[in-house]
Design an enzyme around this catalytic site. Structure first.
Site, PDB file in Angstrom:
ATOM      1  N   THR A  92       0.961  -1.223   0.163  1.00 50.55           N
ATOM      2  CA  THR A  92       0.143  -0.045   0.057  1.00 50.55           C
ATOM      3  C   THR A  92       0.921   1.093  -0.018  1.00 50.55           C
ATOM      4  OG1 THR A  92      -1.575   1.257   1.156  1.00 50.55           O
ATOM      5  CG2 THR A  92      -0.245  -0.324   2.622  1.00 50.55           C
ATOM      6  N   ASP A  93       0.274   2.455  -0.375  1.00 52.44           N
ATOM      7  CA  ASP A  93       0.692   3.666  -0.315  1.00 52.44           C
ATOM      8  C   ASP A  93       1.033   4.147   0.980  1.00 52.44           C
ATOM      9  OD1 ASP A  93      -1.461   4.449  -0.192  1.00 52.44           O
ATOM     10  OD2 ASP A  93      -1.781   5.835  -1.688  1.00 52.44           O
ATOM     11  N   GLU A  94       0.387   3.592   2.059  1.00 53.76           N
ATOM     12  CA  GLU A  94       0.193   4.199   3.175  1.00 53.76           C
ATOM     13  C   GLU A  94       1.464   4.060   4.020  1.00 53.76           C
ATOM     14  OE1 GLU A  94      -3.296   3.849   5.725  1.00 53.76           O
ATOM     15  OE2 GLU A  94      -4.614   3.391   3.841  1.00 53.76           O
ATOM     16  N   TYR A  98      -1.914  -0.349  10.925  1.00 53.46           N
ATOM     17  CA  TYR A  98      -2.134  -0.963   9.548  1.00 53.46           C
ATOM     18  C   TYR A  98      -0.915  -0.703   8.918  1.00 53.46           C
ATOM     19  CZ  TYR A  98      -3.246  -1.432   4.713  1.00 53.46           C
ATOM     20  OH  TYR A  98      -3.234  -1.866   3.374  1.00 53.46           O
ATOM     21  N   LYS A 106       2.030  -3.076   7.423  1.00 47.11           N
ATOM     22  CA  LYS A 106       2.467  -3.464   6.089  1.00 47.11           C
ATOM     23  C   LYS A 106       3.952  -3.034   5.679  1.00 47.11           C
ATOM     24  CE  LYS A 106      -0.067  -4.482   2.929  1.00 47.11           C
ATOM     25  NZ  LYS A 106      -0.296  -6.034   2.721  1.00 47.11           N
TER      26      LYS A 106
END
Ligand code: NAD
Ligand code: DAU
Length: 358
Positions: free
Chosen positions: A132-134, A158, A162
């Protein structure tokens, strides 16, 4: 054949469905069927021998090892994760368990399997990690979009979980030479999107006459990508990505949350008008998400330059298709809005008193 993990979730099920339209190569689909996993997403494959569903946990290394030995896949595409930021705030343990420990167990099983392959199979094998970009944190209004070299700065349990899995995948390439690929994608939307996430929640709440909850001032920005474009990007990276490399995937569709919600209300006003008034009247400002990232934006030029990938959908075409899909799939919506779903909605929104925004 390929092994997909988490293929009963939102993106995983879209990936499996698209994969079997594009090719005849069978898919073994390993999914624990948590609250987010839904075999109804894959109902069209019920009689299809190219899809082999296995219920199981990626953290069960012995089970994964048996599956690899039995099916001998040429690649693993790893989607399985706990994926909802709000749930990671109220209950981070499951995120560490699956996203970190589970990914580690999967990598260990994959490494043992890959190490024992014959030379040609070993050379051809791929482990594609869907991320993810997060992991890159939050951008200011004038910052350049995230590139593959943006330093990691995850802000939620989260995204931290990741990020940990991304680092493990990277290390398995660097240390053991494992043929890994990582994709870091922006916010997806489309069919089978679980209605705890913003877009499906707004569509389903709007039609049910419920409040449309906007966290904080609604000016947080996300970069939206139609899910089939993400699936196409993963197929390109799996086919021709350079080993050990990271590819950012995004739609060049930065939108403030409030604008997304207005767009959804306006489309619903056209496609499924209320007896009186607009769906916009249901918008309610509620307490913000703790640590809420302000802006995400993806620079996807590496993927375009090296592998020729570009999104096929614009935000306007994709969001209209998505609203229409939800209108056409009321049974699917009713089915996922079961007891457990209602408990989560109650837990997440009851504590967020509505607030006036000037
Ligand atoms: P999702 O929550 O809809 O689906 C996750 C799937 O994984 C479910 O089917 C669930 O049953 C399964 N699963 C969970 N724990 C498992 C375990 N221990 N073993 C086996 N299966 C397990 O998630 P999604 O939105 O489809 O996201 C898929 C992947 O893509 C995730 O890795 C996520 O981080 C990543 N991603 C998501 C988005 C997005 O916008 N949704 C964007 C970028 C990246
Ligand atoms: O950026 C990629 C990520 O996108 C993925 O890695 C995650 O798995 C996926 O869930 C998604 O995370 P977000 O937190 O951005 O998605 P979500 O749909 O939960 O929220 C989108 C934005 O809308 C975010 O700024 C929070 C806001 N929001 C969300 C909900 C559920 C609201 O304002 N109200 C809501 O009720």
């Amino acid at each position: 054949m390929i092994l997909v993990t988490g293929g009963a979730g939102f993106i995983g099920s879209n990936f499996v469905l698209d994969w079997l339209v594009q090719s005849d190569e069978p898919v073994v689909n390993l999914d624990k069927l948590t609250y987010a996993g839904n075999l109804n997403n894959l109902a069209s494959l019920n009689q299809d021998p190219r899809h082999i569903f296995v219920q199981g946990d990626i953290g069960d290394q012995a089970h994964v090892a048996r599956l690899l030995a039995e099916h001998r896949p040429r690649a693993i595409v790893h989607f399985a994760a706990e994926s909802h930021v709000d749930r990671s705030i109220s209950g981070p343990a499951a995120f560490i368990e699956t996203n970190v420990n589970g990914s580690f167990a999967l990598l260990e099983a994959a490494r043992a399997y890959w190490s024992a392959l014959a030379a040609a199979d070993k050379e051809a094998f791929r482990f594609l990690h869907v991320s993810t970009d997060e992991v890159y944190g939050s951008l200011g209004p004038d910052d350049a979009p995230f590139s593959e070299t943006t330093p990691y700065a995850p802000n939620s349990p989260y995204s931290a979980s990741k990020a940990a899995s991304d680092h493990l995948v990277r290390a398995y390439h660097h240390t053991y030479g494992m043929p890994v690929l990582t994709t870091n994608c922006s916010n997806n939307y489309g069919p089978y999107h679980f209605p705890e996430k913003l877009i499906p929640l707004i569509i389903t709440n709007a039609r049910a006459g419920k409040a449309l909850p906007i966290y904080g001032d609604g000016q947080q920005v996300r970069d939206w990508l139609y899910v089939s474009d993400h699936c196409a990007a993963i197929r390109r990276v799996l086919a021709d990505g350079r080993l050990g490399e990271v590819y950012n995937v995004g739609g060049w569709n930065e939108k403030a949350n409030l604008d997304v919600v207005h767009t959804l209300c306006d489309i619903l006003d056209q496609l499924d008008p209320k007896a009186q008034g607009s769906y916009r009247e249901q918008i309610t400002y509620v307490q913000d998400r703790p640590g809420h990232d302000r802006r995400y934006a993806i620079d996807a030029r590496k993927l375009e330059r090296e592998l020729g990938w570009k999104p096929a959908e614009t935000f306007e075409s994709g969001i209209r298709k998505t609203v229409q899909w939800f209108l056409d799939h009321q049974d699917w919506v009713c089915d996922v809005q079961s007891g457990d779903y209602l408990k989560w909605i109650d837990k997440n929104y009851a504590q967020r008193a509505s607030q006036e925004i000037a």
